[in-house]
Scaffold this active site. Structure first.
Site: not given
Ligand SMILES: [Zn+2]
Ligand SMILES: [Zn+2]
Length: 279
Positions: A62, A64, A66-67, A152, A175, A239
């Site tokens: 996805h 986001h 942080d990814h 998510h 996630d 994570h």
């Molecule tokens: Zn996420």
């Molecule tokens: Zn995450």
């Protein structure tokens, strides 16, 4: 043959001096797959003995931050090290093309500088973006990758990847909270990689904004319950939110073991686990 999963980054959006951001390496006999591109991913790839030019594909679960935050580093490093005009496949949910275009726009000055000095570099970098949807299936040599919906929400779309090679299966959920599609994604998998939080520890952090993450991530217990329901062989946790305090990893393992009687893997960055076909 077997599949090897290496946790490149076991951290989360919370900065840590010891844990890189979410990213996982999956090596089958004929494909080297990078799943997500968290903070510090290229350093951890080097630690695993892989350079971005050695990647068969980048898979995003996805979009986001942080990814995907170091996708730019993967793209740039692959580009400057490549000696042949081999496009880097980037596979992800709808929106991935927009992100890749924006990353290239952000890098445009650097790309121009480097190309001016090295006109043998392919310009602009060649990327092969594939936006995937649940139900899609991709094949790389003898490795198959099937795409499954995860949950998510409110983040949508999100996907998980079921990677199969020679009767061995690694399921990477990204996630997600538990949902029927997640059970299908990891049904009977040899390795099930799940991003997790500890809601009991998150509750102790004095931040309302952080408390909200419990709504859309699996807890350790929920990941273990999914693993048990789906009859997976090994549950691989990553994570970690918050990062386990030194010496408390057994406590995390015990929370999972209360619901799942298979192997539970939790560890520092660069922890590797291998699985082959079941006897
Ligand atoms: Zn996420
Ligand atoms: Zn995450």
């Amino acid at each position: 043959m077997s599949i090897e999963v290496t946790l490149l980054g076991t951290g989360s959006p919370l900065p840590s001096p010891d844990r890189a951001g979410p990213s996982t390496l999956v090596r089958t006999g004929d494909a080297t797959l990078l799943v997500d591109c968290g903070r510090g991913v290229v350093m951890r790839l080097a630690g695993a003995g892989v350079l971005p030019i050695g990647l068969s594909a980048v898979l995003l679960t996805h979009l986001h931050s942080d990814h995907i935050t170091d996708l730019n580093d993967v793209i740039t490093t692959q580009w400057v090290m490549s000696t042949a005009p081999t496009p880097l496949p980037v596979i992800g949910p709808p929106g991935t093309g927009e992100v890749v275009d924006a990353v290239l726009a952000m890098l445009s000055r650097d790309l121009g500088y480097r190309h001016a000095h090295h006109d043998d570099l392919q310009y602009p970098p060649s990327l092969e973006v594939t936006e995937v949807r649940p139900g899609d299936e991709l094949t790389l040599a003898a490795t198959t990758i099937s795409v499954h919906r995860t949950d998510h929400r409110p983040v949508e779309p999100t996907v998980g990847y079921r990677i199969e090679h020679d009767e061995t299966v690694a399921a990477l959920a990204g996630d997600s909270v538990p949902c029927p599609e997640l059970d299908v994604l990891c049904a009977g998998a040899d390795l099930y990689v799940q991003t997790v939080i500890r809601d009991d520890l998150v509750a102790l952090i004095p931040s309302e904004r952080l408390h909200d993450i419990c709504d859309y991530h699996s807890t350790v217990e929920q990941a273990a319950q999914t693993a048990a329901r789906a009859r997976v062989r090994t549950l691989v946790l990553t994570h970690y939110v918050p990062a386990p305090a030194p010496g408390t990893e057994d406590e995390w393992r015990a929370l999972a073991a209360a619901h799942f009687d298979g192997e539970v893997v939790i560890g520092p960055d660069l922890t590797s686990v291998m699985a082959g076909p079941r006897p």
